[in-house]
Design a protein around this motif. Structure first.
Motif, PDB file in Angstrom:
ATOM      1  N   VAL A   1       0.860  -1.190   0.000  1.00  0.00           N
ATOM      2  CA  VAL A   1       0.000   0.000   0.000  1.00  0.00           C
ATOM      3  C   VAL A   1       0.891   1.233   0.000  1.00  0.00           C
ATOM      4  CG1 VAL A   1      -1.692   1.329   1.318  1.00  0.00           C
ATOM      5  CG2 VAL A   1      -1.876  -1.163   1.219  1.00  0.00           C
ATOM      6  N   GLU A   2       0.558   2.190  -0.857  1.00  0.00           N
ATOM      7  CA  GLU A   2       1.333   3.430  -0.916  1.00  0.00           C
ATOM      8  C   GLU A   2       0.757   4.433   0.088  1.00  0.00           C
ATOM      9  OE1 GLU A   2       2.679   6.863  -4.128  1.00  0.00           O
ATOM     10  OE2 GLU A   2       2.172   4.845  -4.831  1.00  0.00           O
ATOM     11  N   ILE A   3       1.518   4.743   1.113  1.00  0.00           N
ATOM     12  CA  ILE A   3       1.076   5.684   2.139  1.00  0.00           C
ATOM     13  C   ILE A   3       1.259   7.113   1.618  1.00  0.00           C
ATOM     14  CG2 ILE A   3       1.386   6.492   4.502  1.00  0.00           C
ATOM     15  CD1 ILE A   3       0.357   3.624   4.308  1.00  0.00           C
ATOM     16  N   VAL A   4       0.196   7.889   1.679  1.00  0.00           N
ATOM     17  CA  VAL A   4       0.258   9.289   1.256  1.00  0.00           C
ATOM     18  C   VAL A   4      -0.130  10.173   2.433  1.00  0.00           C
ATOM     19  CG1 VAL A   4      -0.116   8.882  -1.198  1.00  0.00           C
ATOM     20  CG2 VAL A   4      -2.092   9.094   0.306  1.00  0.00           C
ATOM     21  N   SER A   5       0.484  11.327   2.514  1.00  0.00           N
ATOM     22  CA  SER A   5       0.283  12.226   3.649  1.00  0.00           C
ATOM     23  C   SER A   5      -0.853  13.198   3.365  1.00  0.00           C
ATOM     24  CB  SER A   5       1.571  13.003   3.936  1.00  0.00           C
ATOM     25  OG  SER A   5       1.381  13.894   5.005  1.00  0.00           O
ATOM     26  N   GLY A   6      -1.798  13.282   4.299  1.00  0.00           N
ATOM     27  CA  GLY A   6      -2.916  14.208   4.162  1.00  0.00           C
ATOM     28  C   GLY A   6      -3.722  14.236   5.439  1.00  0.00           C
ATOM     29  N   ASP A   7      -4.641  15.171   5.527  1.00  0.00           N
ATOM     30  CA  ASP A   7      -5.411  15.351   6.747  1.00  0.00           C
ATOM     31  C   ASP A   7      -6.794  15.874   6.390  1.00  0.00           C
ATOM     32  OD1 ASP A   7      -6.438  16.262   9.290  1.00  0.00           O
ATOM     33  OD2 ASP A   7      -4.378  16.294  10.027  1.00  0.00           O
TER      34      ASP A   7
END
Length: 323
Positions: free
Chosen positions: A51-57
């Motif tokens: 799984v490609e972890i992407v940064s966001g909120d």
């Protein structure tokens, strides 16, 4: 062509099971994780590299737009929220920011950056609160009784409104309580299976609970996430209840869990009024007629199978020296 999916709430119970399901179906999976998050990553360690972890909120509109613009997902599953009902009373504003307004930010990001993406919103039976009918259907009026339910109701109707106003493929799954070995021990189902295993292994000798006659509609999280995926495979978007369609009492759950470890529950369980919830004159139980008829979905795991799988998991985990 490989399908791409973006999951918010990847580190949660549902997010981890959904990621497994999508990977098994050949998807490229992106998981939205807050960079400063202190979330327990235990549920997804086995997915590392897949799984490609992407940064966001969900509190930051620009980060959501960036993630969607860059990953260009075909499907987006919003499973992130502040989902512990008691905490919603002590942190109502934070619950609203993530569980309600976070969905507005996500919907607007989809509209601007990937309007052809299919969107799933995790709604909740808490939107019904104290319903005026039982079982509840997709047409039952919303009467939430806590800040979490209020926030989920807002998110639900915003999802419906974006579908109607902008012709986006958005849908809501009104999920009832769903459990698994990955459920947190603060929730009563896992609290019971975990404590039964602890008692069997001699780590404790008492389980305190509230109203043993309270009834719940419980299903397996693996069944629930399959329903979520199925909803996004249809030609037209719609909203569905995801539930077991039956209820069991807390007493039945306790008895089943203690039977799994060969103990008499009455020797160990005590009732503590501090754990009582407000009276529930009408049962929360979901009618699954619509999803069963239109999508061919129904739970594949029985209540007894679910309890046994969780007790066995806790026995193994505790025996290996893990809490």
């Amino acid at each position: 062509m490989t399908k791409k999916a973006l999951i918010t709430g990847l580190t949660g119970q549902d997010g981890s099971y959904l990621a497994e399901l999508l990977l098994a179906k050949g998807y490229q999976v992106f998981g939205l994780v807050r960079r400063s998050s202190t979330s327990n990553l235990e549920r997804i360690t086995h997915l590392s590299g897949n799984v490609e972890i992407v940064s966001g909120d969900l509190l930051d509109q620009s980060s959501l737009m960036d993630v969607i613009a860059e990953s260009q997902p075909d499907e987006i599953y919003n499973l992130a929220s502040q989902s512990y009902v008691p905490l919603s009373w002590t942190q109502p504003a934070l619950t609203a920011e993530y569980t309600a307004l976070g969905v507005s930010r996500l919907l607007e990001s989809i509209r601007r950056c990937k309007p052809d993406a299919k969107f799933y919103q995790a709604s909740s039976s808490e939107v019904f609160g104290q319903p005026d009918e039982s079982p509840q259907t997709e047409r039952t009026a919303f009467r939430p009784r806590n800040p979490y339910g209020v926030a989920k109701a807002y998110a639900h109707w915003m999802t419906v409104n974006y579908r109607q106003k902008y012709n986006l493929y958005t849908c809501c799954g009104i999920t009832y309580t769903h459990e698994s070995p990955r459920r947190g021990t603060e929730f009563v189902f896992r609290k019971i299976t975990h404590t039964a295993a602890q008692i069997k292994l001699g780590f404790t000798n008492e389980l305190k609970l509230g109203n043993l006659d309270a009834r719940r509609d419980w299903c397996y999280a693996k069944d629930a996430v399959y329903a979520m995926w199925l909803m996004l495979q249809q030609e037209q978007p719609d909203d569905y209840i995801i539930a077991s369609g039956e209820t069991h009492s807390v007493k039945e759950l306790v008895e089943c869990a203690f039977n799994c470890v060969g103990l008499n529950w009455q020797d160990y369980v005590s009732v503590d009024p501090a754990f009582y919830r407000p009276d529930e004159p009408v049962q929360l139980i979901g009618s699954i007629n619509k999803i069963k008829t239109e999508l061919g979905w129904q739970p594949q795991h029985s209540f007894e199978e679910l309890v046994k799988s969780m007790v066995d998991y806790d026995l193994t985990k505790l025996s290996n020296g893990r809490a």
